[in-house]
Design an enzyme around this catalytic site. Structure first.
Site, PDB file in Angstrom:
ATOM      1  N   CYS A   1     -19.235  12.934  -6.745  1.00 16.60           N
ATOM      2  CA  CYS A   1     -18.023  12.272  -7.229  1.00 16.60           C
ATOM      3  C   CYS A   1     -16.780  13.118  -6.986  1.00 16.60           C
ATOM      4  CB  CYS A   1     -18.157  11.941  -8.717  1.00 16.60           C
ATOM      5  SG  CYS A   1     -18.466  13.372  -9.762  1.00 16.60           S
TER       6      CYS A   1
ATOM      7  N   GLU B   1     -20.072  25.352 -13.193  1.00 16.91           N
ATOM      8  CA  GLU B   1     -21.026  24.316 -13.638  1.00 16.91           C
ATOM      9  C   GLU B   1     -22.287  24.364 -12.771  1.00 16.91           C
ATOM     10  OE1 GLU B   1     -21.835  21.294 -12.045  1.00 16.91           O
ATOM     11  OE2 GLU B   1     -20.377  21.131 -10.432  1.00 16.91           O
TER      12      GLU B   1
END
EC number: 1.2.1.70
Length: 418
Positions: A50, A114
């Site tokens: 994304c 992340e």
């Protein structure tokens, strides 16, 4: 052979462009086949998430290489070239290797450090292995990036601190409860944040989760994924006493959990402590709950202060991680340069072995015909020496005639002459 990384990400392109450039999983094989059909492309990996779409390629150098690849990307997605060029980045060789290592390590992510991106990179690489990977250098680059990402996670604190509300809520729970495997968690709401919380809790071995939501259908989808029970919001009062941890995030304009509700639950629990994490705005839990003994209430502002502190720690860890990436990139490029000489070495060795085999065969034939063994061996040694030093000797003579001292010194060094 050249290694390339080109693409767009959350820093260079808005979502309106990113969604147009993304590759859907069901058409990825088709995209890879089309990409590898380009004459200059030897191997390719497509990473599409994304937040980024990137092509990692092993290509043959040619004129207008950049234009050809941009044209392919635009043709495939039916894009205007000018729209794409403004957002596209292009990394080659050393920079491409460094970029992939940074991406896999979470250093280029929207949320610094992340861990999810590493799994996405691994999946992209695995997808390319299904008959599409043709370049060993590209494969080696990806394998190296995985080990670098692991090293970054092991040797730095890049992933040790929570920098999202969902992760921070789970981190807080783990700090207060020694083990999450024995606690009961009540999740109020079923939106994106609660989804992330539920997945984090599942990863940390929470065995019992209850999801309370206004609409049962949405909650049931999440419950099926994480193995939770679904209840209505109206059942919270009755079931609250079961919960050791309550994490709430709804869009309700009024509090869902009041002081009286928590008092009754604590009484039923014989004052066993309860952790309440309210990450809703407006708040789902009445602030007065925090005044109750054995009720530990944290708001979204409390979590934000944790996140701010942790983000500073991650940024410090990122500096260490960048040093690791720089070192590993340098080592990989040294390996790559050595590979470029391997074909020449193979050819040189093959040529020498061919000369050896030819002269040895002649010497053996002469021996079989009864020739003098000593004379034959001396002749073999003389001819072998002359044949092997012929080409280097001519190169030395030519360098001397040209007055090329630099080349002469390189040749001397190659031949082991001091």
């Amino acid at each position: 052979m050249t290694l390339l990384a080109l693409g767009i990400n959350h820093k260079t392109a808005p979502v309106s462009l990113r969604e147009r450039v993304s590759f859907s999983p069901d058409k990825l094989d088709q995209a890879l086949d089309s990409l590898l059909a380009q004459p200059m492309v030897q191997g390719g990996v497509v990473l599409s998430t994304c937040n980024r779409t990137e092509l990692y390629l092993s290509v043959e150098e040619q004129d207008n290489l950049q234009e050809a690849l941009i044209r392919w990307l635009c043709d495939y997605h039916n894009l205007n070239e000018e729209d794409l060029r403004k957002s596209l980045y292009w990394h080659q060789d050393n920079d491409a290797v460094s970029h992939l290592m940074r991406v896999a390590s979470g250093l280029d992510s929207l949320v610094l450090g992340e861990p999810q991106i590493l799994g996405q990179v691994k999946k992209a690489f695995a997808d390319s292995q299904k008959g599409h990977m043709k370049a060993s250098e590209l494969e080696r680059m990806f394998q190296k990036s995985f080990s670098v990402a692991k090293r970054v996670r092991t040797e730095t604190d890049i992933g040790a601190s929570a920098v999202s509300v969902a992760f921070a809520a789970c981190t807080l729970a783990r700090q207060i409860f020694e083990s999450l495997s024995t606690v009961t968690v009540l999740l109020v709401g079923a939106g994106e944040t609660i989804e992330l919380v539920a997945r984090h809790l599942r990863e940390h071995k929470v065995q019992k989760m209850i999801i309370a939501n206004r609409t049962r259908e949405r909650a049931q989808i999440l419950a099926d994924e994480v193995g939770a029970e679904v209840i209505a919001l109206s059942e919270i009062d009755e079931r609250l006493r079961e919960a050791d941890i309550i994490i709430s995030s709804t869009a309700s304009p009024l509090p869902i959990i009041g002081k009286g509700m928590v008092e009754r639950a604590l009484k039923s629990r014989r004052n066993q402590p309860m952790l309440l994490v309210d990450i809703a705005v407006p708040r789902d839990v009445e602030p007065e709950v925090g005044k109750l003994a054995n009720a530990y209430l944290y708001s979204v502002d409390d979590l934000q202060s944790i996140i701010s502190h942790n983000l500073a720690q991650r940024k410090a860890a990122a500096v260490e991680a960048e040093t690791i990436v720089a070192q590993e990139t340098s080592e990989f490029m040294a390996w790559l340069r050595a590979q470029s000489a391997s074909e020449t070495i193979r050819e040189y060795r093959s040529q020498a072995e061919q000369v050896r085999d030819e002269l040895t065969a002649k010497a053996l034939a002469a021996l079989e015909q009864g020739g003098d063994a000593q004379a034959i061996m001396q002749d073999l040694a003389w001819k072998l020496t002359n044949r092997l030093i012929h080409a280097p000797t001519k190169s030395l003579q030519q360098a001397a005639r040209d007055g090329d001292n630099e080349r002469l010194n390189i040749l001397r060094d190659s031949l082991g002459l001091e």
